[in-house]
Design a protein around this motif. Structure first.
Motif, mmCIF file in Angstrom:
data_model
loop_
_atom_site.group_PDB
_atom_site.id
_atom_site.type_symbol
_atom_site.label_atom_id
_atom_site.label_comp_id
_atom_site.label_asym_id
_atom_site.label_seq_id
_atom_site.Cartn_x
_atom_site.Cartn_y
_atom_site.Cartn_z
ATOM 1 N N GLY A 167 -1.765 -8.000 -4.267
ATOM 2 C CA GLY A 167 -2.487 -8.171 -5.513
ATOM 3 C C GLY A 167 -3.619 -7.190 -5.738
ATOM 4 O O GLY A 167 -4.211 -7.158 -6.828
ATOM 5 N N SER A 168 -3.928 -6.367 -4.746
ATOM 6 C CA SER A 168 -5.003 -5.396 -4.917
ATOM 7 C C SER A 168 -4.550 -4.273 -5.840
ATOM 8 O O SER A 168 -3.373 -3.882 -5.856
ATOM 9 C CB SER A 168 -5.437 -4.825 -3.565
ATOM 10 O OG SER A 168 -4.347 -4.224 -2.885
ATOM 11 N N HIS A 201 3.187 7.390 -3.891
ATOM 12 C CA HIS A 201 1.813 6.910 -3.980
ATOM 13 C C HIS A 201 1.660 5.728 -3.020
ATOM 14 O O HIS A 201 2.360 4.721 -3.148
ATOM 15 C CB HIS A 201 1.483 6.503 -5.406
ATOM 16 C CG HIS A 201 1.670 7.619 -6.397
ATOM 17 N ND1 HIS A 201 0.833 8.720 -6.454
ATOM 18 C CD2 HIS A 201 2.614 7.820 -7.352
ATOM 19 C CE1 HIS A 201 1.241 9.536 -7.400
ATOM 20 N NE2 HIS A 201 2.322 9.024 -7.961
ATOM 21 N N LEU A 202 0.738 5.891 -2.080
ATOM 22 C CA LEU A 202 0.589 4.924 -0.994
ATOM 23 C C LEU A 202 -0.833 4.364 -0.962
ATOM 24 O O LEU A 202 -1.791 5.038 -1.350
ATOM 25 C CB LEU A 202 0.878 5.573 0.360
ATOM 26 C CG LEU A 202 2.234 6.209 0.615
ATOM 27 C CD1 LEU A 202 2.267 7.637 0.087
ATOM 28 C CD2 LEU A 202 2.517 6.230 2.112
ATOM 29 N N ALA A 203 -0.969 3.148 -0.453
ATOM 30 C CA ALA A 203 -2.273 2.547 -0.167
ATOM 31 C C ALA A 203 -2.390 2.450 1.354
ATOM 32 O O ALA A 203 -1.786 1.579 1.984
ATOM 33 C CB ALA A 203 -2.394 1.170 -0.814
ATOM 34 N N VAL A 204 -3.157 3.370 1.956
ATOM 35 C CA VAL A 204 -3.200 3.530 3.407
ATOM 36 C C VAL A 204 -4.499 2.937 3.957
ATOM 37 O O VAL A 204 -5.568 3.116 3.361
ATOM 38 C CB VAL A 204 -3.101 5.013 3.812
ATOM 39 C CG1 VAL A 204 -2.961 5.154 5.317
ATOM 40 C CG2 VAL A 204 -1.916 5.686 3.103
ATOM 41 N N PHE A 244 -11.462 5.316 -5.251
ATOM 42 C CA PHE A 244 -10.086 5.394 -4.768
ATOM 43 C C PHE A 244 -9.884 4.693 -3.425
ATOM 44 O O PHE A 244 -8.961 5.023 -2.694
ATOM 45 C CB PHE A 244 -9.653 6.865 -4.702
ATOM 46 C CG PHE A 244 -9.546 7.499 -6.059
ATOM 47 C CD1 PHE A 244 -8.367 7.439 -6.776
ATOM 48 C CD2 PHE A 244 -10.640 8.112 -6.644
ATOM 49 C CE1 PHE A 244 -8.267 8.000 -8.042
ATOM 50 C CE2 PHE A 244 -10.558 8.681 -7.901
ATOM 51 C CZ PHE A 244 -9.377 8.614 -8.606
ATOM 52 N N THR A 245 -10.747 3.751 -3.110
ATOM 53 C CA THR A 245 -10.552 2.887 -1.947
ATOM 54 C C THR A 245 -10.750 1.446 -2.394
ATOM 55 O O THR A 245 -11.787 1.097 -2.954
ATOM 56 C CB THR A 245 -11.539 3.224 -0.819
ATOM 57 O OG1 THR A 245 -11.366 4.587 -0.434
ATOM 58 C CG2 THR A 245 -11.285 2.338 0.395
ATOM 59 N N THR A 246 -9.741 0.607 -2.175
ATOM 60 C CA THR A 246 -9.766 -0.785 -2.604
ATOM 61 C C THR A 246 -9.272 -1.670 -1.468
ATOM 62 O O THR A 246 -8.235 -1.382 -0.858
ATOM 63 C CB THR A 246 -8.857 -0.997 -3.836
ATOM 64 O OG1 THR A 246 -9.265 -0.114 -4.880
ATOM 65 C CG2 THR A 246 -8.919 -2.433 -4.319
ATOM 66 N N SER A 247 -10.042 -2.721 -1.196
ATOM 67 C CA SER A 247 -9.640 -3.693 -0.168
ATOM 68 C C SER A 247 -9.335 -3.016 1.165
ATOM 69 O O SER A 247 -8.391 -3.390 1.865
ATOM 70 C CB SER A 247 -8.420 -4.500 -0.642
ATOM 71 O OG SER A 247 -8.704 -5.189 -1.836
#
Length: 521
Positions: free
Chosen positions: A54-55, A328-331, A388-391
């Motif tokens: 959900g982020s 596109h990645l969330a690392v 550009f940084t979340t959770s």
């Protein structure tokens, strides 16, 4: 252009269309810009994506490298926006180093914005002789740019004889003396012998859609834009640039309609009298026009003109640039903190020459995926850490050059996930821990670009081959028409944010000659 030009309709609100609109509005025209998408920007955009938990994460999903932002300031100054105000709206930050280049043998070079720091870094990694060569190369690139940009890139030309007369002729002779007509790789090798350094100063030819080994030395100007002039970044993301331009356009009294597609042109003979547009609910409306700027790409324009339009018989086949797969990645930010590189990291594979035979074959249908990938890793949090940084996860985009749809008919729907997963595993082994374990929020492939209206499934437009460059490129004054002008990457001067912004001004100049101006940067 003859006849009335008071009312101008601009088709497309990418950077070219916005630039054209601003310059035309500044010259006193009544300007209406129509954009098929929900917001302006075209290939320059910042989007949000939602992860499985959900982020919400923000990504630059088109262009990620901004050079020569003064061209955007020029466009806004045309409608009276002061430089200080424009800069405040954009909120730019320097990207330094402009790039970090990593090589298969473990060498790594931070390409600093400052000349002295850049040369010192080369000395540390490649030795004193290489550093001296880069110093001479920097001088050559500077000379190349100062000769080429004002005389050829930032000016309309109508015929080949323009290139042998007056100050343009003098500039052309200067370029010949500089060796700009030889091959790019050969020109750079005069200054630096190390093949790795040659890559740093020649890979930019891919922006123009041409493999470095087949590019003319004149395209060294792109390396100077990136390396010599530096890279900037709006802290809110790349999408801030078109937002600011669109805001300045609206403030100046122009009209911008989004979610409004050009459906067809109304004409009398060879003169366009209006543009029929279709809104999201299917309603059609006629926008009267004394002149039209088509900043929508030549393939989209062909659909508007039809087979009975002026100039149809003179249309020629276009060779398009290679395309790209972008993930596109969330690392996990704890992992990215251990990574090498910076905002833009180019991780070169060992098989550099082979790469181009695969992604840019000389004959259609012969393209293949890179067997030893060279990739661009983009981490905007290196420059704008708060957005550009979340959770605890950082937005990371990875770009792999690949064949366009004309070069290779690959089943992207079936192979994209596996290709990206395998490539991310390889990157983890190259020194990017956690990249192969991160959630992938979206993958763009040539099929994605095609669905968005980009010909041949590439966002990089018509390639700058010998037959598609300079005076041989698709002209911006549409043949056969009295009042149709082109803007954007398919026409002059070409591909990339600086050329596209320039193309808007050149298109405006075809309608109302623009006054001589000093640079805003």
């Amino acid at each position: 252009m003859s006849g009335p030009t008071a009312r101008v309709v601009v088709i497309g609100a990418g950077l070219a269309g916005l630039s054209a609109g601003l310059h035309l509005r500044g010259a006193g025209h009544e300007v209406t810009v129509v954009e098929a998408g929900p917001e302006p920007g075209g290939l320059v955009r910042t989007e949000t994506m939602t992860a499985g938990d959900g982020s919400v994460h923000r990504f630059d999903t088109g262009a990620t490298i901004l050079t020569m932002p003064g061209l955007a300031l020029d466009a806004m100054s045309a409608v009276g926006v002061e430089k200080s105000d424009a800069l405040a709206r954009l909120d730019l930050r320097p990207v330094d180093p402009s790039y970090v280049a990593r090589f298969a043998d473990g060498a790594e070079l931070a390409v600093a914005a400052d000349r002295a720091q850049r040369i010192a870094a080369v000395a540390d990694v490649f030795g004193a002789d290489a550093a001296a060569g880069v110093a001479r190369l920097t001088d050559w690139l500077t000379d190349l740019h100062e000769t080429e940009f004002p005389a050829f890139i930032d000016r309309n030309h109508d015929r080949l004889t323009d290139f042998v007369r007056g100050d343009t002729g003098r500039a052309a002779r200067r370029l010949v003396r500089l060796g700009a007509v030889r091959g790019l790789t050969g020109a750079i090798s005069r200054f630096v012998a190390d093949e790795r350094l040659q890559r740093v100063y020649s890979f930019q030819a891919l922006y123009a859609g041409v493999p470095p080994a087949r590019a003319a030395a004149v395209y060294g100007v792109i390396a100077h834009m990136d390396i010599g002039l530096g890279v900037s970044y709006p802290t809110a993301g790349m999408g801030r640039l078109p937002q600011v331009l669109a805001g300045a356009l609206s403030d100046a009294g122009a009209v911008l309609h989004c979610s409004t597609a050009a459906a067809r042109l109304q004409r009398q003979g060879t003169r366009i009298t209006g543009v029929v547009v279709r809104t999201a609910d299917g309603t059609e409306e006629l926008l009267p026009a004394d002149a039209v700027v088509a900043a929508c790409g030549t393939s989209a324009l062909a659909g508007l003109v039809g087979t009975d339009g002026p100039g149809h018989a003179r249309r020629r086949a276009i060779r398009y640039s290679p395309s790209a797969v972008v993930a596109h990645l969330a690392v996990d930010a704890g992992q990215t903190a251990r990574w090498p590189g910076s905002h833009h990291t180019i991780d070169f594979g060992a098989a550099w020459a082979q790469t181009f035979t695969q992604i840019a074959p000389r004959r259609p249908g012969r393209g293949r995926l890179m067997s030893d990938p060279s990739v661009l890793i983009t981490r905007p949090s290196a420059t704008a850490p708060t957005g550009f940084t979340t959770s605890g996860r950082e937005s990371v985009s990875v770009l792999w050059p690949c064949p366009n749809l004309h070069a290779a008919d690959l089943p992207w729907a079936e192979i994209a996930d596996e290709y990206v997963a395998g490539s991310l595993t390889a990157l983890a082994q190259r020194g990017y821990p956690g990249i192969d374990e991160a959630p992938v929020l979206r993958i763009d492939t040539p099929m994605s670009w095609e669905r968005r209206g980009y010909a041949a499934g590439t966002p990089f437009a018509a390639a700058h081959t010998v037959r598609q460059t300079g005076p041989l490129r698709t002209p911006n004054l549409a043949p056969g028409w009295d009042n149709l002008v082109l803007a954007g990457a398919d026409t002059v001067p070409g591909v990339g944010i600086p050329p596209v912004l320039v193309s808007g001004r050149l298109a405006a100049d075809r309608i109302t000659p623009m006054p001589a101006r000093g640079r805003a940067w």
